[in-house]
Design a protein around this motif. Structure first.
Motif, PDB file in Angstrom:
ATOM      1  N   PHE A 769       0.850  -1.191   0.000  1.00  0.00           N
ATOM      2  CA  PHE A 769       0.000   0.000   0.000  1.00  0.00           C
ATOM      3  C   PHE A 769       0.882   1.236   0.000  1.00  0.00           C
ATOM      4  O   PHE A 769       2.086   1.173   0.294  1.00  0.00           O
ATOM      5  N   TYR A 770       0.283   2.356  -0.375  1.00  0.00           N
ATOM      6  CA  TYR A 770       0.972   3.642  -0.384  1.00  0.00           C
ATOM      7  C   TYR A 770       0.472   4.485   0.785  1.00  0.00           C
ATOM      8  O   TYR A 770      -0.723   4.487   1.092  1.00  0.00           O
ATOM      9  N   MET A 771       1.406   5.205   1.419  1.00  0.00           N
ATOM     10  CA  MET A 771       1.016   6.106   2.500  1.00  0.00           C
ATOM     11  C   MET A 771       1.802   7.406   2.399  1.00  0.00           C
ATOM     12  O   MET A 771       3.031   7.392   2.271  1.00  0.00           O
ATOM     13  N   CYS A 772       1.082   8.511   2.439  1.00  0.00           N
ATOM     14  CA  CYS A 772       1.712   9.832   2.468  1.00  0.00           C
ATOM     15  C   CYS A 772       1.441  10.409   3.849  1.00  0.00           C
ATOM     16  O   CYS A 772       0.408  11.033   4.078  1.00  0.00           O
ATOM     17  N   ALA A 773       2.350  10.153   4.798  1.00  0.00           N
ATOM     18  CA  ALA A 773       2.114  10.545   6.194  1.00  0.00           C
ATOM     19  C   ALA A 773       2.424  12.007   6.441  1.00  0.00           C
ATOM     20  O   ALA A 773       1.931  12.587   7.417  1.00  0.00           O
ATOM     21  N   HIS A 774       3.232  12.619   5.581  1.00  0.00           N
ATOM     22  CA  HIS A 774       3.713  13.969   5.834  1.00  0.00           C
ATOM     23  C   HIS A 774       2.922  15.001   5.030  1.00  0.00           C
ATOM     24  O   HIS A 774       2.219  14.671   4.072  1.00  0.00           O
ATOM     25  N   ALA A 775       3.068  16.247   5.430  1.00  0.00           N
ATOM     26  CA  ALA A 775       2.452  17.354   4.697  1.00  0.00           C
ATOM     27  C   ALA A 775       3.475  17.896   3.711  1.00  0.00           C
ATOM     28  O   ALA A 775       4.532  18.379   4.110  1.00  0.00           O
ATOM     29  N   GLY A 776       3.172  17.805   2.435  1.00  0.00           N
ATOM     30  CA  GLY A 776       4.093  18.320   1.425  1.00  0.00           C
ATOM     31  C   GLY A 776       3.975  19.832   1.332  1.00  0.00           C
ATOM     32  O   GLY A 776       2.996  20.344   0.802  1.00  0.00           O
ATOM     33  N   MET A 777       4.979  20.521   1.836  1.00  0.00           N
ATOM     34  CA  MET A 777       4.932  21.994   1.857  1.00  0.00           C
ATOM     35  C   MET A 777       5.490  22.588   0.568  1.00  0.00           C
ATOM     36  O   MET A 777       5.107  23.678   0.168  1.00  0.00           O
ATOM     37  N   ILE A 778       6.442  21.885  -0.059  1.00  0.00           N
ATOM     38  CA  ILE A 778       7.023  22.361  -1.303  1.00  0.00           C
ATOM     39  C   ILE A 778       7.049  21.197  -2.291  1.00  0.00           C
ATOM     40  O   ILE A 778       7.151  20.036  -1.903  1.00  0.00           O
ATOM     41  N   GLY A 779       6.937  21.500  -3.553  1.00  0.00           N
ATOM     42  CA  GLY A 779       6.964  20.454  -4.558  1.00  0.00           C
ATOM     43  C   GLY A 779       5.740  19.556  -4.471  1.00  0.00           C
ATOM     44  O   GLY A 779       4.697  19.932  -3.933  1.00  0.00           O
ATOM     45  N   THR A 780       5.871  18.354  -5.015  1.00  0.00           N
ATOM     46  CA  THR A 780       4.793  17.373  -5.016  1.00  0.00           C
ATOM     47  C   THR A 780       5.161  16.234  -4.081  1.00  0.00           C
ATOM     48  O   THR A 780       6.258  15.671  -4.182  1.00  0.00           O
ATOM     49  N   SER A 781       4.265  15.902  -3.157  1.00  0.00           N
ATOM     50  CA  SER A 781       4.536  14.840  -2.186  1.00  0.00           C
ATOM     51  C   SER A 781       4.756  13.514  -2.891  1.00  0.00           C
ATOM     52  O   SER A 781       4.101  13.207  -3.888  1.00  0.00           O
ATOM     53  N   ARG A 782       5.672  12.725  -2.333  1.00  0.00           N
ATOM     54  CA  ARG A 782       5.875  11.357  -2.813  1.00  0.00           C
ATOM     55  C   ARG A 782       5.499  10.411  -1.682  1.00  0.00           C
ATOM     56  O   ARG A 782       6.100  10.445  -0.610  1.00  0.00           O
ATOM     57  N   PRO A 783       4.512   9.558  -1.885  1.00  0.00           N
ATOM     58  CA  PRO A 783       4.126   8.638  -0.813  1.00  0.00           C
ATOM     59  C   PRO A 783       5.177   7.558  -0.612  1.00  0.00           C
ATOM     60  O   PRO A 783       5.946   7.238  -1.531  1.00  0.00           O
ATOM     61  N   ALA A 784       5.233   7.001   0.575  1.00  0.00           N
ATOM     62  CA  ALA A 784       6.057   5.824   0.813  1.00  0.00           C
ATOM     63  C   ALA A 784       5.279   4.600   0.343  1.00  0.00           C
ATOM     64  O   ALA A 784       4.061   4.527   0.504  1.00  0.00           O
ATOM     65  N   HIS A 785       5.994   3.658  -0.239  1.00  0.00           N
ATOM     66  CA  HIS A 785       5.377   2.422  -0.744  1.00  0.00           C
ATOM     67  C   HIS A 785       5.812   1.288   0.175  1.00  0.00           C
ATOM     68  O   HIS A 785       6.989   0.928   0.223  1.00  0.00           O
ATOM     69  N   TYR A 786       4.883   0.740   0.937  1.00  0.00           N
ATOM     70  CA  TYR A 786       5.173  -0.313   1.902  1.00  0.00           C
ATOM     71  C   TYR A 786       4.771  -1.667   1.335  1.00  0.00           C
ATOM     72  O   TYR A 786       3.659  -1.842   0.820  1.00  0.00           O
ATOM     73  N   HIS A 787       5.699  -2.634   1.437  1.00  0.00           N
ATOM     74  CA  HIS A 787       5.456  -4.009   0.999  1.00  0.00           C
ATOM     75  C   HIS A 787       5.563  -4.916   2.222  1.00  0.00           C
ATOM     76  O   HIS A 787       6.621  -4.955   2.871  1.00  0.00           O
ATOM     77  N   VAL A 788       4.516  -5.644   2.542  1.00  0.00           N
ATOM     78  CA  VAL A 788       4.536  -6.576   3.665  1.00  0.00           C
ATOM     79  C   VAL A 788       4.971  -7.932   3.121  1.00  0.00           C
ATOM     80  O   VAL A 788       4.238  -8.568   2.359  1.00  0.00           O
ATOM     81  N   LEU A 789       6.176  -8.371   3.505  1.00  0.00           N
ATOM     82  CA  LEU A 789       6.706  -9.629   2.983  1.00  0.00           C
ATOM     83  C   LEU A 789       6.164 -10.825   3.761  1.00  0.00           C
ATOM     84  O   LEU A 789       5.799 -11.842   3.174  1.00  0.00           O
ATOM     85  N   ILE A 790       6.159 -10.733   5.088  1.00  0.00           N
ATOM     86  CA  ILE A 790       5.512 -11.747   5.921  1.00  0.00           C
ATOM     87  C   ILE A 790       4.879 -11.049   7.110  1.00  0.00           C
ATOM     88  O   ILE A 790       5.327  -9.966   7.527  1.00  0.00           O
TER      89      ILE A 790
END
Length: 876
Positions: A769-790
């Motif tokens: 899943f993708y999560m954008c936890a932070h507030a993007g103050m400048i530019g375009t936010s990039r979400p973190a991409h989390y992969h659950v392996l086990i």
């Protein structure tokens, strides 16, 4: 592991993403893979890179009928794909390539041009080269495997191979358009896309494009991206900018030679392209070369030559009078035993030559400032690129039956509620838009600093004012800081010494008065540096303090001293100073403060963050540094300890998690961290371990499980012995280096902090899943991409997403939610800081005389941290 379910916490929000739906008109198409081998006339193998595309294009033009008119997707090296088979499984062709060059009356070694002043270059001659190309059948790759893979039915694991074929088709088309290719990113030679960042370096904007299997079907991920190139134009102009000098007489020619080697230049007078191999030993007006004389032969029937300077040759035989470059070295574009000299002023750097060295702080800041794009601008650029690229007209993609929608994919997201924080005096702090502050608030557990020192290595800093305002700010935040025991100014003449020598001298000066009066180490040494980043003294200073002396240190380089700067400084200091049994704490999650973190509150749980820092580009001898941070003081999830080791250069898998042979000097990373968890958690052993791994690609996921996780299990098993009970593991990979962006439907601003997407654009079967936890103050936010392996612990989708979201709010040195979980940030900081311990040593000298393979095996061990600081959050 497969996806167990989807979350439903948070308010729903409509989003757009830079994925474009792909339609396949020939779903039953089968790609046929062929191996390509290229040999010269004398049967010697030729690497396809560089010449391969030219050869295959020529081959197709010459032998199209023998190939049944099949369109190719060629990777430029040794593999090509077709839709349907070629007429035969093995085909051999003779291909003739012709290189054009300017007509000349005679050859010479100096300018590489005609010796006849009146010679005209209106005609071209051609030099032919013959190659043997063999195309052999290798495998079948059905296109439908992509769709079978999305349903978990791809038994032969062909889905990745099929996606690779489509990506190769994109690269081939971009190559034919003259683009610079960097993996799946493409950059056009258009000066409107260039951004000068100083030092003769420019950022060039381009586009990333790759096919991705998603829950919503096959999509094309298209994004704006930037890479670094050498600024095209006159060579002399580049050298002046690169060395930051105004006049060519101040150039360092040894440095220029290293910088120019292997770069491509084009001559202004003949429009020919060459590769630089070096510089001449003398300036143009003194550099002689033997010029062959036209129609003159000696008694032995060999052509006669006469020695002439490069400057004289261009003046008399080319009609070009050199100006400034007559007194400068020439560029050598010849062969080892046959130099070919060109004056600097007649040469320009060819465009789109990648710059792969590490950017300076100033260059990096300039790049960030000039390349950031707000969501509306990024969306416009994406739309323009999609329209200009005209995928539907691509003959190879059309052959494969591929068509593309022009609209961004609509996706539904959810915005998770910000967690409540606890600060000093039992007060609650509720973040707004992912941010909070300490105005009229105190730290939760402030430290007391009695004995501390300021060391000033920056002549212009007013240390008395700094200490006075720091003490006042600390009082308002609940910290009690006494007056500094010593304000030590570095002697001006010492600044010309080596960094190591400077550090030694400063410690000699400060140790004696402290020892005479207090007889103990200071609680803190505040070191004022002249540079904010990449200071030469930083590495030796940190090594001396943290490894040899066992003293907590904080380095600063204040441009301006105000309350915000001092507050940020105190957030770091409070975590490091071990005046409290476990160090200071700035804030805690409210649920953490009351020991009510779900799943973690009832079961001893260790949280690990793992990262590996590699040496800068061009330094293959620099060892990689692996860092693992682990939570301590269970049931807290905001306190961490770091363990750091060096390993082989460019090695991504951490190899020091477990040491099978007893080693008194090093028990391995996990043994150290497991002991610390046990001691700091009232004698409780972790029965659950959550691992967050950063910096690995999808192709390395199995290695994380088969190498790193197995090492962790072995370390735990060795400590437990016969009483071993396996803990439950949850292993999660976090990626920031990807190209998926999320936009609000109206494009107006960045998505709100806490935005989660776990549908449509996620993997069709795997748990991500993708999560954008932070507030993007400048530019375009990039979400973190989390992969659950086990996930042996058994988190629900809501439970895991809320835990990860909460871990973005426990980054103690900041008053904002961060874009990725704090343990990973801490591991990155620890690896980066400890790597500075060896940064100032010239490893290349120590390995001189050895081959690169041997030197790569001789990895210098990092100095161990002193017992006084190893359990502190020294890395903050």
């Amino acid at each position: 592991m497969g996806r167990g379910g989807k979350g439903n916490d948070g308010r729903r929000i409509n989003l757009l993403t830079n994925h474009f739906k792909v339609s396949v008109n020939v779903p039953d198409a089968v790609f046929y893979q062929y191996s390509v081998s290229i040999a010269s006339e004398d049967k010697r193998a030729v690497e396809g890179k560089g010449i391969g595309r030219k050869l295959i294009d020529k081959l197709y033009q010459t032998y199209s009928s023998e190939l049944a008119g099949k369109k190719f997707a060629y990777d430029g090296e040794n593999t090509l794909y077709t839709v349907g088979p070629l007429p035969q499984n093995k085909l051999e062709f003779t291909v003739v390539l012709e290189d054009s060059f300017a007509k000349r009356e005679s050859d010479n070694l100096g300018g590489g041009e005609s010796s006849d002043r009146s010679a005209k270059r209106s005609k071209c001659s051609f030099r032919s080269r013959t190659f043997q190309v063999e195309i052999s059948y290798a495998a079948r790759v059905p296109l439908k495997s992509i769709f079978l893979g999305s349903k978990g039915k791809d038994k032969d694991n062909n889905a990745q191979d099929a996606l690779r074929v489509l990506d190769i088709a994109l690269r081939q088309t971009a190559a034919k358009r003259g683009c610079l290719l960097v993996r799946q990113s493409f950059f056009h030679d258009d000066s409107r896309n260039f951004t000068d960042v100083g030092g003769g370096v420019a950022g060039v904007k381009g586009f990333h494009a790759s096919f991705r299997p998603t829950e919503g079907g096959l999509s094309l991920n298209r994004d704006v991206t930037t890479t670094m190139i050498l600024t095209p134009g006159p060579v002399i102009k580049f050298l002046l900018a690169n060395q930051n000098v105004k006049e060519h007489r101040h150039l360092d020619w040894a440095k220029a030679k290293r910088m120019l080697k292997n770069l491509r230049v084009k001559t202004n007078h003949s429009n020919m392209e060459y590769k630089i191999v070096g510089l001449s030993g003398k300036p143009c007006n003194k550099q002689f070369f033997p010029m062959r004389l036209k129609n003159r032969k000696g008694p032995d029937d060999q052509e006669q030559t006469m020695d002439i300077t490069v400057a004289e040759y261009f003046d008399k035989h080319r009609g070009i009078e050199l100006t400034y470059s007559a007194y400068l070295p020439c560029l050598d574009v010849g062969k080892p035993n046959r130099p070919n000299y060109l004056p600097l002023e007649l040469c320009s750097l060819v465009s789109l030559q990648r710059y792969t060295k590490t950017l300076s702080s100033a260059q990096r800041a300039s790049l960030v400032e000039k390349s950031r794009q707000k969501p509306p601008e990024r969306m416009r650029n994406l739309a323009d690129a999609l329209r200009n690229y005209r995928y539907d007209e691509d003959p190879v993609l059309a052959e494969f039956g591929i068509s593309l929608e022009k609209q961004l994919t609509k996706v539904e997201g959810r915005v998770l509620e910000s967690p409540k924080l606890k600060v000093g005096n039992g007060n609650d702090c509720i973040p707004r838009n992912g941010r909070w502050n300490y105005n009229q608030r105190t730290l939760l557990q402030p430290s007391n600093i009695e004995l501390w020192v300021i060391v000033n290595c920056h002549a212009r800093c007013d240390t008395r004012r700094l200490s006075r305002e720091l003490i006042e700010c600390a009082r308002s935040k609940g910290l009690r800081i006494e007056q500094p025991f010593l304000l030590l100014e570095e002697d001006s003449h010492m600044r010309r010494e080596s960094p190591v020598r400077r550090v030694e001298r400063m410690f000699q000066r400060l140790q004696e008065p402290i020892k005479n009066e207090y007889g103990r180490r200071p609680d803190l040494i505040l070191c004022v540096l002249s540079e904010r980043k990449n200071s030469d003294i930083y590495g030796p200073w940190k090594r001396k303090c943290l490894s040899e002396q066992g003293v907590v240190t904080q380095c600063v380089s204040p441009l301006k001293i105000n309350d915000q700067y001092l507050t940020n400084l105190l957030l770091k200091v409070n975590l490091k100073v071990p005046t409290l049994p476990l160090g200071g704490i700035n804030s805690l999650l409210a649920i953490e403060h009351s020991s009510r973190v779900p799943i973690i509150e009832d079961t001893p749980t260790m949280i690990l963050g793992m990262d590996v820092s590699h040496g800068s580009p061009g330094r293959s001898d620099m060892p990689s540094v692996a860092a693992v941070v682990s939570s301590r003081c269970w049931p807290l999830i905001s306190r961490y300890r770091a363990s750091v080791r060096s390993q082989s250069p460019r090695e991504e898998m951490i190899d020091a998690l477990y040491k099978p042979v007893a080693d008194k000097s090093d028990d391995g990373i996990m043994r150290e961290l497991l002991f610390d968890f046990y001691l700091s958690s009232n004698g409780r052993k972790p029965t659950q371990i959550i691992v967050f791994r950063d910096g690995v690609s999808e192709s390395q996921f199995n290695q994380v499980l088969n190498i790193e996780l197995k090492q962790i299990i072995k370390a735990y098993q060795k400590l437990e012995g016969n009483e071993y009970i396996a803990p439950k593991f949850t292993v999660i990979v976090a990626q920031k280096n990807h190209h998926t962006k999320l936009f609000q439907a109206d494009y107006s601003e960045n998505v709100p902090p806490g935005t989660v997407v776990d549908s449509m654009i996620v993997h069709p079967t795997n748990y991500d899943f993708y999560m954008c936890a932070h507030a993007g103050m400048i530019g375009t936010s990039r979400p973190a991409h989390y992969h659950v392996l086990i996930d042996e612990i058994g988190f629900s989708a809501n439970g895991l997403q809320n835990l990860i979201h909460s871990l973005c709010y426990v980054y103690q040195r900041s008053t904002t939610a961060v874009s990725i979980v704090a343990p990973i940030y801490y591991a990155h900081l620890a690896a980066k800081q400890v790597s500075q311990f060896i940064k100032f040593e010239d490893l290349s000298e120590s390995s001189s005389g050895q081959d690169s393979t041997a030197s790569a095996r001789l990895v210098p061990a990092l100095p161990m941290l002193h017992n006084n600081v190893c359990s502190s959050m020294f890395f903050c």
